[in-house]
Design a protein around this motif. Structure first.
Motif, short mmCIF file in Angstrom:
data_model
loop_
_atom_site.label_atom_id
_atom_site.label_comp_id
_atom_site.label_asym_id
_atom_site.label_seq_id
_atom_site.Cartn_x
_atom_site.Cartn_y
_atom_site.Cartn_z
N ILE A 161 -106.20 -14.91 -5.22
CA ILE A 161 -104.94 -15.00 -4.50
C ILE A 161 -105.16 -14.65 -3.04
O ILE A 161 -106.18 -14.04 -2.68
CB ILE A 161 -103.85 -14.11 -5.13
N SER A 162 -104.22 -15.04 -2.20
CA SER A 162 -104.37 -14.84 -0.75
C SER A 162 -103.94 -13.46 -0.30
O SER A 162 -104.61 -12.82 0.51
CB SER A 162 -103.56 -15.91 0.00
N ASP A 163 -102.80 -13.00 -0.80
CA ASP A 163 -102.23 -11.74 -0.33
C ASP A 163 -102.07 -10.77 -1.50
O ASP A 163 -101.32 -11.04 -2.44
CB ASP A 163 -100.87 -11.99 0.34
N ALA A 164 -102.76 -9.66 -1.43
CA ALA A 164 -102.73 -8.67 -2.52
C ALA A 164 -101.34 -8.08 -2.72
O ALA A 164 -100.98 -7.66 -3.83
CB ALA A 164 -103.73 -7.55 -2.23
N GLU A 165 -100.53 -8.05 -1.66
CA GLU A 165 -99.19 -7.47 -1.75
C GLU A 165 -98.14 -8.48 -2.14
O GLU A 165 -96.98 -8.13 -2.35
CB GLU A 165 -98.84 -6.82 -0.40
N GLY A 166 -98.52 -9.74 -2.25
CA GLY A 166 -97.59 -10.79 -2.62
C GLY A 166 -96.97 -11.46 -1.42
O GLY A 166 -97.14 -11.01 -0.28
N ILE A 167 -96.27 -12.56 -1.66
CA ILE A 167 -95.59 -13.27 -0.58
C ILE A 167 -94.11 -13.39 -0.93
O ILE A 167 -93.72 -13.28 -2.08
CB ILE A 167 -96.19 -14.67 -0.36
N GLU A 168 -93.31 -13.63 0.08
CA GLU A 168 -91.87 -13.68 -0.11
C GLU A 168 -91.43 -15.12 -0.36
O GLU A 168 -91.80 -16.04 0.37
CB GLU A 168 -91.14 -13.13 1.11
N ASN A 169 -90.66 -15.31 -1.42
CA ASN A 169 -90.03 -16.60 -1.67
C ASN A 169 -88.62 -16.37 -2.17
O ASN A 169 -88.08 -15.27 -2.01
CB ASN A 169 -90.86 -17.44 -2.65
N GLU A 170 -88.01 -17.39 -2.78
CA GLU A 170 -86.60 -17.26 -3.20
C GLU A 170 -86.40 -16.20 -4.27
O GLU A 170 -85.28 -15.72 -4.49
CB GLU A 170 -86.08 -18.61 -3.70
N LYS A 171 -87.49 -15.79 -4.94
CA LYS A 171 -87.39 -14.76 -5.98
C LYS A 171 -87.67 -13.36 -5.44
O LYS A 171 -87.63 -12.39 -6.18
CB LYS A 171 -88.37 -15.08 -7.11
N GLY A 172 -87.98 -13.25 -4.17
CA GLY A 172 -88.35 -11.97 -3.57
C GLY A 172 -89.83 -11.98 -3.24
O GLY A 172 -90.41 -13.03 -2.98
N VAL A 173 -90.45 -10.81 -3.26
CA VAL A 173 -91.88 -10.71 -3.00
C VAL A 173 -92.61 -10.84 -4.34
O VAL A 173 -92.40 -10.03 -5.25
CB VAL A 173 -92.25 -9.38 -2.32
N VAL A 174 -93.45 -11.85 -4.46
CA VAL A 174 -94.13 -12.11 -5.72
C VAL A 174 -95.64 -12.21 -5.49
O VAL A 174 -96.09 -12.67 -4.45
CB VAL A 174 -93.62 -13.41 -6.39
N ILE A 175 -96.39 -11.77 -6.48
CA ILE A 175 -97.86 -11.82 -6.40
C ILE A 175 -98.38 -13.09 -7.04
O ILE A 175 -99.23 -13.78 -6.47
CB ILE A 175 -98.46 -10.58 -7.09
N ARG A 176 -97.86 -13.42 -8.24
CA ARG A 176 -98.38 -14.60 -8.96
C ARG A 176 -97.46 -15.79 -8.76
O ARG A 176 -96.41 -15.90 -9.39
CB ARG A 176 -98.52 -14.29 -10.46
N CYS A 177 -97.86 -16.67 -7.86
CA CYS A 177 -97.13 -17.90 -7.61
C CYS A 177 -98.06 -18.91 -6.94
O CYS A 177 -99.12 -18.53 -6.42
CB CYS A 177 -95.89 -17.66 -6.75
N GLN A 178 -97.69 -20.17 -6.95
CA GLN A 178 -98.54 -21.22 -6.39
C GLN A 178 -98.88 -20.97 -4.93
O GLN A 178 -100.02 -21.17 -4.50
CB GLN A 178 -97.85 -22.58 -6.53
N ASP A 179 -97.89 -20.53 -4.14
CA ASP A 179 -98.12 -20.35 -2.71
C ASP A 179 -99.07 -19.20 -2.40
O ASP A 179 -99.56 -19.10 -1.28
CB ASP A 179 -96.79 -20.11 -1.99
N ASN A 180 -99.32 -18.34 -3.38
CA ASN A 180 -100.22 -17.21 -3.14
C ASN A 180 -101.61 -17.45 -3.73
O ASN A 180 -102.44 -16.54 -3.72
CB ASN A 180 -99.62 -15.91 -3.70
N ILE A 181 -101.87 -18.64 -4.25
CA ILE A 181 -103.22 -18.97 -4.72
C ILE A 181 -104.07 -19.36 -3.53
O ILE A 181 -103.70 -20.24 -2.75
CB ILE A 181 -103.19 -20.11 -5.75
N ASP A 182 -105.20 -18.71 -3.36
CA ASP A 182 -106.07 -18.97 -2.21
C ASP A 182 -106.65 -20.38 -2.30
O ASP A 182 -106.52 -21.19 -1.38
CB ASP A 182 -107.17 -17.92 -2.16
N TYR A 183 -107.30 -20.69 -3.41
CA TYR A 183 -107.86 -22.02 -3.62
C TYR A 183 -108.25 -22.14 -5.09
O TYR A 183 -108.31 -21.14 -5.81
CB TYR A 183 -109.09 -22.28 -2.73
N ARG A 184 -108.44 -23.38 -5.54
CA ARG A 184 -108.84 -23.57 -6.94
C ARG A 184 -110.34 -23.35 -7.05
O ARG A 184 -111.15 -24.18 -6.64
CB ARG A 184 -108.47 -24.97 -7.43
N LYS A 185 -110.70 -22.23 -7.64
CA LYS A 185 -112.11 -21.89 -7.83
C LYS A 185 -112.58 -22.30 -9.22
O LYS A 185 -113.69 -22.81 -9.39
CB LYS A 185 -112.30 -20.39 -7.62
N TYR A 186 -111.75 -22.03 -10.21
CA TYR A 186 -112.07 -22.37 -11.60
C TYR A 186 -110.93 -23.16 -12.22
O TYR A 186 -109.76 -22.99 -11.88
CB TYR A 186 -112.29 -21.09 -12.42
#
Length: 289
Positions: A161-186
């Protein structure tokens, strides 16, 4: 007004570059740039970033060009953060039967590595992992921090993931979401067909290893095996064709989601009123990170 650089960019720029991690630095910087700029602009910026820190393109022995080709192939949408549609197709029973008759598993059911060993092998020290003891409370940590207690966890996201603290979206600050995936590694392949035994699943995963490298197999503690395939430098079109083949063989199409929960390698599966089941590591191919 002074413009503040994104936290992710600062982390990458501060990462020391040595012969051992040169390619990893380029890949991370390229991933950051391609998520925000057209491929040609990302190309120019990548070279400028290298020059700024005193590493001209010539010192990378052609790696820059290879990564730029990787960027162009990966960029099928305007952003690498936008999840593309699942490459659907029909199941091919005849193909599956032929493979099951022709191939043998490249690993046996007795192979075992520790959760800690797997985490440190699969992820670089400066990557951030999303994990959880249940489905509802995602946490984040660097590999070295997670490794000592990974064996007690149930779930993990296979991609950094990109940000360990999560990112803000319509659900609030979330850690596990598409926008917080750094890149497809596996890309994780799971066969959810009850007609397949675990030996059958091991055989199919081993056959797919001939297309994309299989680096990890985890027994879910239930009816299925999870096979992790290393796709970080595979062209997007080839990743899609690979997953289409997996679906033909009976793989779960939901695993296309880059942020899917999968079973923690070497972790524990907890069921109400029953003893915890170990999510055994059946195969681990050591990575050169």
């Amino acid at each position: 007004m002074t413009k503040v650089l994104p936290k992710r960019l600062i982390e990458i720029l501060n990462s020391p570059i040595s012969p051992g991690n040169r390619h990893a630095w380029l890949l991370k910087m390229a991933g950051f740039l391609v998520a925000r700029f057209p491929a040609e602009k990302a190309h120019d910026l990548l070279n400028k970033m290298a020059e700024i820190i005193g590493k001209p393109e010539s010192q990378f022995n052609g790696e820059t060009q290879n990564i730029l080709k990787y960027l162009a192939d990966k960029r099928d949408t305007s952003s690498t953060r936008i999840e593309q549609t699942v490459p659907m197709c029909d199941k091919d029973e005849a193909l599956r039967a032929s493979i099951l008759q022709s191939y043998k598993p490249l690993f046996d059911q007795t192979t075992k590595s520790s959760a800690s060993e797997a985490i440190l092998s699969l992820f670089r020290e400066n990557e951030v992992i999303c994990y959880g003891s249940d489905l509802y409370k995602p946490l984040s940590a660097a590999p070295i921090a997670l490794a000592p207690y990974a064996a007690s966890m149930q779930y993990i996201v296979s991609n950094p993931i990109s940000d360990a603290e999560g990112i803000e979206n319509e659900k609030g600050v979330v850690i596990r979401c598409q926008d917080n995936i750094d890149y497809r590694k596996y890309l994780v392949v799971e066969f959810d067909d009850p007609a397949l035994s675990k030996i059958d699943q091991a055989t199919l995963l081993s056959a797919l290893d001939r297309v994309v490298p299989l680096v990890l197999v985890v027994d879910s503690g239930g009816k299925s095996l999870h096979g992790w395939f290393d796709v970080q430098l595979v062209q997007e079109s080839k990743i899609r064709n690979f997953f289409r083949l997996a679906i033909k063989l009976g793989a779960d199409s939901n695993m296309w989601n880059k942020g899917s929960w999968v079973r923690m390698p070497g972790g524990k599966r907890y069921k109400d009123g029953s003893q915890a089941i170990e999510q055994k590591i059946l195969f681990l191919r050591k990575q050169t990170l």
